[in-house]
Scaffold this active site. Structure first.
Site, PDB file in Angstrom:
ATOM      1  N   LYS A  83     -13.212   3.919  12.060  1.00 24.67           N
ATOM      2  CA  LYS A  83     -11.991   3.950  11.261  1.00 24.67           C
ATOM      3  C   LYS A  83     -11.579   5.406  11.124  1.00 24.67           C
ATOM      4  O   LYS A  83     -12.370   6.235  10.652  1.00 24.67           O
ATOM      5  CB  LYS A  83     -12.323   3.359   9.895  1.00 24.67           C
ATOM      6  CG  LYS A  83     -11.220   2.562   9.272  1.00 24.67           C
ATOM      7  CD  LYS A  83     -11.775   1.934   8.003  1.00 24.67           C
ATOM      8  CE  LYS A  83     -10.718   1.155   7.306  1.00 24.67           C
ATOM      9  NZ  LYS A  83     -11.184   0.703   5.986  1.00 24.67           N
TER      10      LYS A  83
HETATM   11  C1  E4P Z   1      -8.976  -1.489   4.386  1.00 21.57           C
HETATM   12  O1  E4P Z   1      -9.549  -1.269   5.420  1.00 21.57           O
HETATM   13  C2  E4P Z   1      -9.261  -0.817   3.113  1.00 21.57           C
HETATM   14  O2  E4P Z   1     -10.655  -0.739   2.985  1.00 21.57           O
HETATM   15  C3  E4P Z   1      -8.777  -1.577   1.888  1.00 21.57           C
HETATM   16  O3  E4P Z   1      -8.028  -2.709   2.240  1.00 21.57           O
HETATM   17  C4  E4P Z   1      -8.144  -0.722   0.843  1.00 21.57           C
HETATM   18  O4  E4P Z   1      -7.748  -1.528  -0.220  1.00 21.57           O
HETATM   19  P1  E4P Z   1      -7.442  -0.988  -1.667  1.00 21.57           P
HETATM   20  O5  E4P Z   1      -6.060  -0.430  -1.683  1.00 21.57           O
HETATM   21  O6  E4P Z   1      -7.535  -2.212  -2.550  1.00 21.57           O
HETATM   22  O7  E4P Z   1      -8.485   0.042  -1.987  1.00 21.57           O
END
Ligand code: E4P
Length: 216
Positions: A83
């Site tokens: 990522k």
């Molecule tokens: C996605 O890969 C992220 O980990 C996640 O969806 C972030 O979500 P949040 O805005 O609830 O922290």
């Protein structure tokens, strides 16, 4: 649409995987920190539970370090997707790493142009954070619709839209309608999707009525 689970909690991942509907897992540094575990070993444990893309975030800010980190993380398991946050260095890294065949999830996407650039750089997935956009008073779903329209207009774009920062079951319906390839769900949202008060009432009524005859 594929469904990923957005957590680093192993019990939640096992419970979700037992449903037979989970295609992958996304994690981020905040989710891993919440678990108080060693990063690599948790990612390896997740790979043992779910046979699909497992996103593990890279945090280096310099190009050489970021590429080295991504190569290290990608080598942990064939299902690991690195990522990489959207940024100028992130784009440079994605171009290099995608040419090496490394699967990339470009994260922290908040605009269509960011998604377009990540796709051009060879990202396997782009992750628009719709909940955080909505929290700021804008329309996260519009971003998914626009990404879906652009990606389908240009067949050379193979990148999949991975809708992230999902807050409730309605978000899941809406990203599916908007043409998202994947939604990554917090476990609470996944389990909420199973239930409906009319289903519970129906089960109760059928159970009661079944008392009048002998079961098969
Ligand atoms: C996605 O890969 C992220 O980990 C996640 O969806 C972030 O979500 P949040 O805005 O609830 O922290």
């Amino acid at each position: 649409m594929k469904i990923f689970i957005d957590t680093a909690n192993l019990d939640e991942i096992k419970r979700a995987a037992s449903l037979g509907v989970i295609d992958g897992v996304t994690t981020n540094p905040s989710l891993v920190a919440k678990e108080g575990v060693e990063y690599k070993s948790r990612i390896m444990d997740i790979c043992d539970v779910v046979d699909g893309s497992i996103s593990a975030e890279c945090i280096s800010l310099e190009l050489d370090q970021l590429c080295a980190e991504a190569r290290r993380v990608a080598a942990w398991h064939p299902n690991v997707t690195v990522k990489i946050p959207m940024s100028e260095v992130g784009l440079q890294a994605m171009a290099i790493l995608s040419a090496e065949g490394i699967a990339i999830n470009c994260t922290l996407i908040f605009s269509v142009n960011q998604a377009l650039l990540a796709a051009k750089a060879g990202a396997t997935y782009v992750s628009p954070f719709i909940g955080r956009i909505n929290d700021g008073g804008a329309d996260g779903m519009q971003l998914i619709r626009e990404c879906a329209e652009i990606f389908s207009t240009y067949p050379e774009i193979k990148t999949e839209i991975l809708s992230a920062s999902i807050r409730n079951p309605r978000d899941v319906t809406e990203v599916a309608l908007a043409g998202s390839h994947i939604a990554t769900l917090p476990p609470s949202v996944l389990f909420q999707m199973i239930n409906h008060p009319l289903t519970d009432l129906g089960i109760k009524a059928f159970l009661k009525d079944s008392e009048s005859y002998s079961p098969v």
